[in-house]
Design a protein around this motif. Structure first.
Motif, PDB file in Angstrom:
ATOM      1  N   ASN A   1      49.441   5.635  -7.762  1.00  0.00           N
ATOM      2  CA  ASN A   1      48.999   5.023  -6.505  1.00  0.00           C
ATOM      3  C   ASN A   1      47.675   5.621  -6.030  1.00  0.00           C
ATOM      4  O   ASN A   1      46.827   4.934  -5.472  1.00  0.00           O
ATOM      5  CB  ASN A   1      50.077   5.185  -5.433  1.00  0.00           C
ATOM      6  N   VAL A   2      47.474   6.917  -6.297  1.00  0.00           N
ATOM      7  CA  VAL A   2      46.199   7.561  -5.940  1.00  0.00           C
ATOM      8  C   VAL A   2      45.083   7.036  -6.837  1.00  0.00           C
ATOM      9  O   VAL A   2      43.974   6.748  -6.370  1.00  0.00           O
ATOM     10  CB  VAL A   2      46.314   9.096  -6.068  1.00  0.00           C
ATOM     11  N   ILE A   3      45.379   6.887  -8.123  1.00  0.00           N
ATOM     12  CA  ILE A   3      44.375   6.358  -9.051  1.00  0.00           C
ATOM     13  C   ILE A   3      43.985   4.939  -8.654  1.00  0.00           C
ATOM     14  O   ILE A   3      42.819   4.555  -8.732  1.00  0.00           O
ATOM     15  CB  ILE A   3      44.915   6.379 -10.498  1.00  0.00           C
ATOM     16  N   ALA A   4      44.969   4.133  -8.212  1.00  0.00           N
ATOM     17  CA  ALA A   4      44.677   2.763  -7.785  1.00  0.00           C
ATOM     18  C   ALA A   4      43.729   2.753  -6.595  1.00  0.00           C
ATOM     19  O   ALA A   4      42.794   1.948  -6.525  1.00  0.00           O
ATOM     20  CB  ALA A   4      45.973   2.041  -7.436  1.00  0.00           C
ATOM     21  N   ALA A   5      43.942   3.666  -5.641  1.00  0.00           N
ATOM     22  CA  ALA A   5      43.064   3.750  -4.470  1.00  0.00           C
ATOM     23  C   ALA A   5      41.665   4.200  -4.876  1.00  0.00           C
ATOM     24  O   ALA A   5      40.663   3.689  -4.371  1.00  0.00           O
ATOM     25  CB  ALA A   5      43.660   4.714  -3.445  1.00  0.00           C
TER      26      ALA A   5
ATOM     27  N   GLY B   1      36.704  10.905  -9.561  1.00  0.00           N
ATOM     28  CA  GLY B   1      35.783  11.049 -10.674  1.00  0.00           C
ATOM     29  C   GLY B   1      35.387  12.493 -10.891  1.00  0.00           C
ATOM     30  O   GLY B   1      35.869  13.419 -10.222  1.00  0.00           O
ATOM     31  N   ASP B   2      34.485  12.703 -11.832  1.00  0.00           N
ATOM     32  CA  ASP B   2      34.021  14.046 -12.154  1.00  0.00           C
ATOM     33  C   ASP B   2      33.299  14.648 -10.950  1.00  0.00           C
ATOM     34  O   ASP B   2      32.358  14.046 -10.430  1.00  0.00           O
ATOM     35  CB  ASP B   2      33.061  13.990 -13.351  1.00  0.00           C
ATOM     36  N   PRO B   3      33.723  15.826 -10.476  1.00  0.00           N
ATOM     37  CA  PRO B   3      33.125  16.413  -9.262  1.00  0.00           C
ATOM     38  C   PRO B   3      31.616  16.614  -9.370  1.00  0.00           C
ATOM     39  O   PRO B   3      30.872  16.334  -8.424  1.00  0.00           O
ATOM     40  CB  PRO B   3      33.857  17.760  -9.131  1.00  0.00           C
ATOM     41  N   GLY B   4      31.142  17.089 -10.535  1.00  0.00           N
ATOM     42  CA  GLY B   4      29.722  17.334 -10.694  1.00  0.00           C
ATOM     43  C   GLY B   4      28.903  16.064 -10.614  1.00  0.00           C
ATOM     44  O   GLY B   4      27.913  15.988  -9.871  1.00  0.00           O
ATOM     45  N   ARG B   5      29.318  15.036 -11.346  1.00  0.00           N
ATOM     46  CA  ARG B   5      28.584  13.765 -11.332  1.00  0.00           C
ATOM     47  C   ARG B   5      28.731  13.081  -9.983  1.00  0.00           C
ATOM     48  O   ARG B   5      27.815  12.402  -9.520  1.00  0.00           O
ATOM     49  CB  ARG B   5      29.100  12.839 -12.446  1.00  0.00           C
TER      50      ARG B   5
ATOM     51  N   ASN C   1      47.134  14.863 -13.949  1.00  0.00           N
ATOM     52  CA  ASN C   1      46.308  13.805 -13.368  1.00  0.00           C
ATOM     53  C   ASN C   1      46.880  13.374 -12.024  1.00  0.00           C
ATOM     54  O   ASN C   1      47.977  13.768 -11.633  1.00  0.00           O
ATOM     55  CB  ASN C   1      46.275  12.594 -14.305  1.00  0.00           C
ATOM     56  N   SER C   2      46.128  12.511 -11.330  1.00  0.00           N
ATOM     57  CA  SER C   2      46.617  11.955 -10.077  1.00  0.00           C
ATOM     58  C   SER C   2      47.750  10.983 -10.348  1.00  0.00           C
ATOM     59  O   SER C   2      47.883  10.433 -11.443  1.00  0.00           O
ATOM     60  CB  SER C   2      45.478  11.232  -9.348  1.00  0.00           C
ATOM     61  N   THR C   3      48.581  10.767  -9.337  1.00  0.00           N
ATOM     62  CA  THR C   3      49.659   9.790  -9.478  1.00  0.00           C
ATOM     63  C   THR C   3      49.063   8.383  -9.476  1.00  0.00           C
ATOM     64  O   THR C   3      47.953   8.162  -8.979  1.00  0.00           O
ATOM     65  CB  THR C   3      50.662   9.930  -8.327  1.00  0.00           C
TER      66      THR C   3
ATOM     67  N   GLY D   1      52.381   9.386 -17.100  1.00  0.00           N
ATOM     68  CA  GLY D   1      50.947   9.168 -17.001  1.00  0.00           C
ATOM     69  C   GLY D   1      50.245  10.187 -16.132  1.00  0.00           C
ATOM     70  O   GLY D   1      49.027  10.155 -15.985  1.00  0.00           O
ATOM     71  N   THR D   2      50.980  11.118 -15.535  1.00  0.00           N
ATOM     72  CA  THR D   2      50.361  12.135 -14.684  1.00  0.00           C
ATOM     73  C   THR D   2      50.043  13.403 -15.467  1.00  0.00           C
ATOM     74  O   THR D   2      49.520  14.349 -14.907  1.00  0.00           O
ATOM     75  CB  THR D   2      51.272  12.484 -13.492  1.00  0.00           C
ATOM     76  N   PHE D   3      50.396  13.395 -16.757  1.00  0.00           N
ATOM     77  CA  PHE D   3      50.084  14.535 -17.614  1.00  0.00           C
ATOM     78  C   PHE D   3      49.346  14.043 -18.851  1.00  0.00           C
ATOM     79  O   PHE D   3      49.674  13.009 -19.413  1.00  0.00           O
ATOM     80  CB  PHE D   3      51.359  15.263 -18.056  1.00  0.00           C
ATOM     81  N   ASP D   4      48.348  14.797 -19.268  1.00  0.00           N
ATOM     82  CA  ASP D   4      47.686  14.519 -20.532  1.00  0.00           C
ATOM     83  C   ASP D   4      47.198  15.849 -21.102  1.00  0.00           C
ATOM     84  O   ASP D   4      47.507  16.914 -20.571  1.00  0.00           O
ATOM     85  CB  ASP D   4      46.538  13.519 -20.368  1.00  0.00           C
TER      86      ASP D   4
END
Length: 363
Positions: free
Chosen positions: A27-31, A86-90, A23-25, A15-18
């Motif tokens: 546990n980071v996504i959960a935080a 999230g998206d840095p720009g937004r 992507n984030s790991t 799930g860290t690749f798409d």
């Protein structure tokens, strides 16, 4: 090539690749998901507090005991937003909107209270305009935060069950089956246990990518259940702020806000919470029919205890769920990703061993 295909399936299944990169790991996504959910409800809290404080100043009455400092609520929400990813720009736009809303809220609270200035009508108009602008900014920032939370929730809920995993896993499984048949024909030995087991592992990773229920560790229920509570609390706070429109002379959005709150509470399937909101919502007719802002505020004051109870109940539920997110969501997501990687490594090793043994037999 077969071993590499099995390993690639395991790596992608973490799930860290798409297709968009790394992507984030989990546990980071959960935080980040937790922070995004707290941002949304925090912005709604700031909107409600600012509205209550402005209404109290407009009518010259004391704010409700449960009404706190909206600027402090905005500070907390801004801190949560900074941790939400999230998206840095937004994300930068949202931070700017929160900062601008804080300025407008501060200006609203600094305006003279009723009776403190000779031109109360002028000051009141300024307060209404500033508050309306602040609420618009907070709603926009809240929508962006909701979108970020939804993205993180989807990442957590899907994890190793991405479309990419299904495609890679299916192709790897077909490749391994082809090699299995080819070796059987070449060596005249049908059974190749290591390669057969490796093929089964890769096939299972592809299968669960298309059938989430087959995953032994699932966080779907925890993620969706928490999101529903956060959504209900956010909409209830926004609707409560909308109830003060007749008091402040601002745009009346309660019809939409109230319906959103009722729908969000209905998703929780808790009749007591829905009934409590229905009682609060029913008072809006009396608020709209009040002869003056002070009378409208008095009607709302009569529902304050009921609202405070509803807000407290939802807040406690959400705090309990988000507080346990690391163990209930983050840890299972990490376990799921780790299991996927372990299966990929094991399948690669078994495939290598099986093919090597057969090639030795062939030679």
């Amino acid at each position: 090539m077969t071993a590499a295909a099995a390993l690639l399936t395991g790596i992608v299944a973490t799930g860290t690749f798409d297709t968009g990169g790394v992507n984030s790991t989990p546990n980071v996504i959960a935080a980040q998901w937790t922070a995004a959910e707290r941002t949304g409800v925090g912005l709604a809290e700031a909107e409600l507090r600012a509205t209550e404080q402005a209404a109290a100043r407009t009518t010259g009455s004391a704010p409700a005991e449960t009404s706190g400092d909206p600027v402090e609520a905005l500070r907390v929400a801004a801190g949560a937003h900074a941790r939400s990813g999230g998206d840095p720009g937004r994300s930068s736009e949202t931070a700017a909107e929160i900062a601008e809303a804080a300025v407008l809220v501060g200006r609203t609270l600094a305006a003279p209270a009723a009776g403190d200035a000779a031109d109360d009508a002028t000051e009141g108009g300024s307060v209404a305009e500033d508050l309306t602008a602040a609420r618009t900014l907070l709603r926009t920032a809240g929508d962006a935060s909701d979108a970020t939370a939804a993205t993180h929730a989807e990442d957590l809920a899907t994890g190793s069950r991405s479309v990419l995993t299904g495609v890679v896993g299916t192709l790897a499984t077909l490749l391994m089956l082809g090699v299995l048949v080819w070796l059987a024909l070449r060596t005249r030995r049908i059974v190749n246990v290591p390669l057969l087991v490796a093929t089964a592992m890769t096939g299972w990773l592809a299968y669960v990518s298309l059938n989430p229920a087959a995953v032994p560790v699932s966080v779907d229920g925890q993620v969706s259940g928490t999101a529903e509570v956060a959504d209900a609390l956010q909409h209830v706070r926004e609707a409560r702020a909308g109830q003060y429109a007749p008091v402040l002379g601002t745009t009346d959005t309660f019809a939409t806000d109230g319906a959103n709150a009722a729908e969000a509470l209905g998703a929780l399937d808790d009749p007591e919470l829905s009934e409590a909101w229905e009682q609060i919502q029913a008072a809006q007719e009396d608020v709209a029919a009040a002869p003056d802002p002070a009378a409208a505020a008095e009607v709302l004051a009569g529902t304050q205890e009921a609202y405070a109870g509803l807000d407290t109940e939802l807040s406690e539920r959400l705090d309990g769920r988000l507080g346990a997110a690391a163990s209930r969501v983050g840890l299972p997501a990490v376990v799921s990703s780790g299991l996927a990687l372990l299966l990929g490594l094991s399948a690669a090793g078994l495939a290598w061993a099986g093919i090597t043994r057969r090639l030795q037999d062939y030679r």
